[in-house]
Design an enzyme around this catalytic site. Structure first.
Site, PDB file in Angstrom:
ATOM      1  N   ASN A 435      49.336  25.807  29.012  1.00  0.00           N
ATOM      2  CA  ASN A 435      50.539  25.561  28.246  1.00  0.00           C
ATOM      3  C   ASN A 435      51.779  25.503  29.146  1.00  0.00           C
ATOM      4  O   ASN A 435      52.294  24.413  29.420  1.00  0.00           O
ATOM      5  CB  ASN A 435      50.712  26.649  27.184  1.00  0.00           C
ATOM      6  N   ASP A 436      52.222  26.652  29.622  1.00  0.00           N
ATOM      7  CA  ASP A 436      53.474  26.694  30.372  1.00  0.00           C
ATOM      8  C   ASP A 436      53.422  25.874  31.664  1.00  0.00           C
ATOM      9  O   ASP A 436      54.449  25.348  32.105  1.00  0.00           O
ATOM     10  CB  ASP A 436      53.822  28.150  30.712  1.00  0.00           C
ATOM     11  N   VAL A 437      52.244  25.763  32.267  1.00  0.00           N
ATOM     12  CA  VAL A 437      52.151  25.070  33.561  1.00  0.00           C
ATOM     13  C   VAL A 437      52.224  23.549  33.420  1.00  0.00           C
ATOM     14  O   VAL A 437      52.216  22.836  34.429  1.00  0.00           O
ATOM     15  CB  VAL A 437      50.860  25.469  34.307  1.00  0.00           C
ATOM     16  N   ALA A 476      54.728  32.273  27.980  1.00  0.00           N
ATOM     17  CA  ALA A 476      56.169  32.403  28.195  1.00  0.00           C
ATOM     18  C   ALA A 476      56.941  32.470  26.877  1.00  0.00           C
ATOM     19  O   ALA A 476      58.142  32.731  26.865  1.00  0.00           O
ATOM     20  CB  ALA A 476      56.690  31.236  29.036  1.00  0.00           C
TER      21      ALA A 476
END
Length: 509
Positions: A435-437, A476
């Site tokens: 997700n965040d990456v 996050a």
């Protein structure tokens, strides 16, 4: 003879640590490297137990020693066998904290030895003997001061590592939430300054705690350091402040920044262990501590660069997590879903597919079926590679280990920079639980908690298929604008179940 054998055992142990670390750098030799280093550690421990002598006497408290070893071994084996792949970051953090706690306890024990062991009396009745006594006193004082300096370094670094690792463990498993308050940076810096000042005070004062007195016409140098109560009080104030600092500097850190902090805490534990090696003049403990400390420090610096973060901000606890002002832009618009059969057609008829593994893949334990999908696609003429973000899966190397477990060839794994260079020529990207990456907000939204963090630029590929359980934000805690872009399609479901169905669909396309 026994001392020589012990030195040889320590030498072999030190060499195996270096060889084992070298072998750990490649997946093909990592398992064997781990065993080589473990064998060296076993040899060093056995040598210490059975060959170490002090004043002509061997160790005698074997009951306590073997009881501790047995309890620790049982707990370690059970924990290692039962831990899930997704819980590896928590386990690493907790074990790292145990290393810091060991260094802290060693420092406390050695401080008590130092302050309660009487200093050998030196006396004299003429000028030459008086001068000799003064020289001895000064020499002894320097030795004690140096020893206390090492004890304090081990105490401070080990305690910060222990307290910080426990908080990191709680944050990784969701039991501890991000926390910050206004002026926390100033509080952290003040605590650091007080710790340094008190430690310096102790090292200076302890040299003056010896006395030269005239007793029955003879000059003598004697005493115990513990007679000065302010020394003991200051020592335990340093301990309390180190615990508070370890807690406060990790509390605000969150989201994708946690792997960097875990790496930093790991290097702290290595340095604290090296202090123990200095303290006991133990070469194998010193070598192991230096290797862990230096490797952890290098990894931390590399990760800071990869994440576009400042090492200074990590140390004072102003790293990512809770932000004082602003909020990430709220995502609006709609997302579109793709069916399993359509996704299978896209992947089957692509020339080049890039798979982005993430935490969701680890949760579902879907690495084996992912490898199966990769092999089937390649049999049908599709080029398949894996794009690995440095912190994918919440700790460095998590995805590499996960895919190695499924026998994915290491040559198929591409690091972030290399993978980003190939996104423009990629027909389809399959994001599995990451997700965040892959959130483009990291590149252009200054209010985003992950702003400045380099990401896998999957949006540059011709098509993106994202597998997630739901539209819930990632670690996050922010929405991902990638999911709302026109070229992105959502494929909801458990990663393992979805991949199994994709395998079946691709076979018949």
């Amino acid at each position: 003879m026994q001392a020589s054998l012990l030195s040889i055992a320590y030498l072999i142990g030190s060499v195996t640590f270096i060889i084992g670390l070298k072998m750990l750098s490649h997946p093909a030799s990592a398992r064997k490297g781990n065993l080589v280093a473990a064998a060296g550690m076993f040899l060093a421990i056995a040598g210490t137990i059975f060959l170490y002598e002090e004043g002509g006497e061997k160790l005698h408290n074997y009951g306590w020693i073997f009881s501790g070893l047995l309890i620790g071994t049982v707990i370690g084996v059970i924990a290692a066998r039962k831990v899930k792949m997704t819980a590896m970051p928590e386990m690493v953090s907790m074990f790292n904290g145990m290393g810091g706690a060991c260094a802290m306890l060693i420092s406390i024990v050695e401080f008590n030895h130092l302050t309660h062991a009487p200093v050998a009396a030196m006396s004299g009745s003429n000028l030459a003997e008086i001068i000799a006594a003064l020289i001895t006193q000064a020499t002894t004082g320097i030795h004690v001061g140096g020893k206390l300096l090492i004890i304090l370094l081990g105490l401070i670094i080990g305690t910060v590592s222990f307290a910080g690792s426990v908080i990191a463990w709680g944050k990784l498993n969701g039991k501890v939430k991000d926390f910050a308050f206004k002026g926390q940076h100033i509080v952290n810096l003040t605590m650091l300054a007080v710790i340094v000042i008190l430690a310096t005070y102790l090292v200076v004062v302890i040299n003056d705690s010896y006395t030269i007195v005239n007793e029955n016409g003879r000059y003598i140098s004697h005493g115990t350091i513990g007679v000065l109560p302010q020394i003991t009080i200051s020592f335990y104030v340093i301990l309390a402040l180190s615990i508070a600092y370890g807690v406060l500097f990790v509390m605000p850190i969150g989201g994708a920044d946690m792997p960097v902090v875990i790496s930093l805490l790991n290097s702290f534990t290595g340095v604290a262990a090296a202090c123990g090696g200095f303290l006991y003049n133990n070469p194998v403990m010193l070598t192991g501590g230096i290797l862990v400390g230096s490797a952890g420090t290098i990894l931390t610096i590399l990760m800071c660069k990869a994440m576009n973060r400042s090492l200074k901000n990590v140390l004072i606890g102003s790293f990512g997590g809770v932000k004082a002002g602003g909020a990430a832009k709220e995502q609006t618009g709609s997302y579109k879903e793709i069916s399993l059969s359509d996704a299978a057609v896209v992947l089957r008829y692509a020339n080049k597919v890039m798979i982005v593994p993430g935490y969701g893949l680890a949760v579902a334990q879907a690495q084996h079926v992912c490898h199966e999908l990769e092999k089937i696609l390649e049999e049908k003429g599709v080029e398949v590679k894996y794009a690995i973000h440095p912190v994918a899966g919440r700790m460095p190397g998590h995805m590499n280990v996960l895919l190695a477990e499924a026998d994915v060839p290491y040559e198929k794994l591409e690091e972030m920079e290399q993978a980003n260079g190939e996104m423009n020529t990629t027909d389809a990207v399959l994001v599995l639980g990451a997700n965040d990456v892959v959130n483009p907000a990291a590149k252009h939204d200054p209010d985003s908690p992950i702003y400045g963090m380099p990401i896998l630029e999957v949006e540059n590929a011709k098509m993106v298929i994202v597998n997630k359980r739901s539209m819930k934000p990632g670690y996050a805690g922010i929405e991902n604008e990638l999911f709302f872009q026109p070229k992105t399609s959502m494929l909801f479901g458990d990663a393992k179940a979805v991949l199994q169905q994709l395998v079946a669909e691709v076979k018949i396309v």
